[in-house]
Write an enzyme that holds these catalytic residues in place. Structure first.
Site, mmCIF file in Angstrom:
data_model
loop_
_atom_site.group_PDB
_atom_site.id
_atom_site.type_symbol
_atom_site.label_atom_id
_atom_site.label_comp_id
_atom_site.label_asym_id
_atom_site.label_seq_id
_atom_site.Cartn_x
_atom_site.Cartn_y
_atom_site.Cartn_z
ATOM 1 N N LYS A 96 59.460 16.257 99.890
ATOM 2 C CA LYS A 96 58.850 15.509 100.990
ATOM 3 C C LYS A 96 59.220 16.059 102.366
ATOM 4 O O LYS A 96 58.427 16.005 103.311
ATOM 5 C CB LYS A 96 59.245 14.041 100.907
ATOM 6 C CG LYS A 96 58.691 13.307 99.684
ATOM 7 C CD LYS A 96 57.178 13.196 99.726
ATOM 8 C CE LYS A 96 56.641 12.317 98.606
ATOM 9 N NZ LYS A 96 55.168 12.191 98.653
ATOM 10 N N GLU A 118 54.756 5.113 104.911
ATOM 11 C CA GLU A 118 54.834 4.351 103.668
ATOM 12 C C GLU A 118 55.714 5.141 102.709
ATOM 13 O O GLU A 118 55.875 6.342 102.850
ATOM 14 C CB GLU A 118 53.439 4.148 103.076
ATOM 15 C CG GLU A 118 52.930 5.274 102.190
ATOM 16 C CD GLU A 118 52.760 6.626 102.881
ATOM 17 O OE1 GLU A 118 52.886 7.658 102.186
ATOM 18 O OE2 GLU A 118 52.511 6.661 104.100
ATOM 19 N N SER A 392 60.116 18.301 91.489
ATOM 20 C CA SER A 392 59.805 17.868 92.850
ATOM 21 C C SER A 392 60.925 17.093 93.526
ATOM 22 O O SER A 392 60.938 16.972 94.753
ATOM 23 C CB SER A 392 58.535 17.015 92.840
ATOM 24 O OG SER A 392 58.677 15.912 91.958
#
Length: 441
Positions: A96, A118, A392
């Site tokens: 991210k 969010e 990830s």
């Protein structure tokens, strides 16, 4: 243009085939235009690129390495090799940060003082909180109440870094979709000084394109890394798919290599046949959700269904528009993995490789294990099937939740014991009730 597209003029194409666009109230359009202009200009600005590259290296710790799984008890061992692109090792614990840093730089160029976001699994919220702290910006994170319950470590991290974390309680599902709805409302009320740092490759244009651009660093690194390690490109790249940001980053630099299969793994939840899943590409149909046209989970009345996954970061009823395009063109394949299969893969990687993966990434690993089991015997002169999994994120955030689900299975060998019927719904309901009581909602 096709009949499915809205025809508003933008600086760069707002569509991937018939998917994408800007299906939003008019009041959002100036902010989206402003963001698109800043994005296009930044791509041509050496100063922006140099600052971003410096932050990638000196703050995030890029490039991330490739690790080959050496000990997994694979069926047909020797017929396949599984490699992991280690996004779990980046600062913040997941992919991210790759695009939160870039979007925060764009927000600063626009004179914004506040970031909102969010989050589902909390990794995007954590990444947003850390860049807000780094750049001296205010930060508010919206998070579904059920995700607050199962991701308490990340909630605490966000608050440590100065972010306000707002639990979103809604009748629908108390998850990521509800958090996006509330974040959009905040943005609409505070456009002048606030940037909405959307966390995935979905939403209205230009978000899908800019998120892909900045997540593409994953495959920009992995492609030469795999060539150096194996002398060839991977046969298959596998990535989990919720909204689609890690997968589009893992796929981006292989899109023009047709010999490389691209496989996105959606959350099958309790099974596609049960309706308790989060797999719009496997079961949904085209519709508009959160500002773009893509595949969405819908009921017979075209109402958006509530998604379900053991993984908070995959618990979303829609998908980024480029993934819908890749599905319809046949360039990528999309499959589903159940909660139980993901939990089993989680256990295997922990026990045999000493790596605790995020539950999101565990879905991709679970399907890679299926590919390895089905790989044909290696004939003389041939090479094993080469599978690259985008790991990830790391699973620290999931450990307490997984412990509550697995109970005594954690002490047993995952090669000989399987997760047959995890108590996901029961545990999640209990944790949500306890969290709501703490939060006063």
């Amino acid at each position: 243009m096709t009949a499915a597209q809205n025809t508003r003029k933008t600086l760069i194409d707002a569509y991937f085939g018939d998917f994408g666009g800007q299906y939003v109230p008019e009041l959002f359009l100036p902010a989206l235009d402003e963001l698109e202009k800043a994005y296009v200009e930044a791509l041509e600005d050496p100063t922006f690129q140099a600052e971003l590259e410096s932050l990638y290296q000196n703050f995030l710790g890029r490039p991330t390495p490739i690790t080959e799984c050496a000990n997994l008890p694979l069926e047909g061992k020797g017929n396949a090799r599984i490699f992991l692109k280690r996004e779990d090792l980046v600062h913040g614990g997941a992919h991210k940060g790759n695009q939160t840093i870039a979007q925060a730089l764009l927000a600063k160029r626009l004179g914004k003082k506040r970031l909102i976001a969010e989050t589902g699994a909390g990794q995007h919220g954590t990444a947003t909180a850390m860049v807000a702290a780094l750049m001296g910006m205010k930060c508010t994170i919206y998070m579904g109440a059920k995700d607050v319950a199962r991701q308490q470590p990340n909630v605490y991290r966000m608050r440590l870094m100065g972010a306000e974390v707002v639990p979103v309680q809604a009748d629908a599902g108390n998850g990521l979709s509800d958090a996006i709805n509330v974040a959009l409302t905040d943005w609409a009320e505070n456009l002048a000084d606030t940037h909405y740092l959307l966390g995935t490759a979905a939403g209205p244009h230009p978000f899908p394109k800019l998120v892909k651009e900045f997540q593409a660093v994953i495959s920009r690194e992995s492609k030469p890394q795999m060539l150096e390690r194996t002398g060839r490109l991977p046969d298959v790249v596998v990535a989990a798919v919720g909204g689609g940001s890690n997968a589009i980053g893992a796929f981006a630099n292989y899109l023009d290599d047709p010999e490389v299969r691209l496989i996105g793994v959606e959350p099958g939840g309790e099974g596609l046949e049960t309706g308790r899943h989060g797999a719009p590409l496997c079961t949904g149909r085209p519709a508009v959700l959160h500002g773009s046209r893509s595949y969405v989970m819908l009921d017979d009345n075209d109402e958006v269904l509530t998604s379900h996954s053991v993984s908070a970061g995959l618990d979303y009823p829609g998908i980024g528009p480029e993934h819908a395009y890749l599905l319809e063109t046949g360039r990528a394949e999309y499959v589903a993995v159940t909660d139980a299969e993901a939990l089993q893969a989680f256990r295997l990687l922990c026990r045999y490789e000493g790596i605790i993966p995020a539950l999101e990434s565990s879905h991709a690993l679970a399907y890679a294990l299926k590919l390895a089991a089905a790989a044909p015997p290696v004939e003389p002169g041939e090479q094993p099937l080469c599978i690259l999994v985008n790991l990830s994120g790391r699973g620290d955030k999931d450990v307490e939740y997984v412990r509550a689900v697995l109970d005594d299975l954690a002490a047993q060998d995952p090669a000989t014991t399987t997760v047959s019927s995890p108590r996901v719904a029961e545990v999640l309901a209990q944790l949500t009730d306890e969290s709501n009581a703490r939060e006063g909602i």
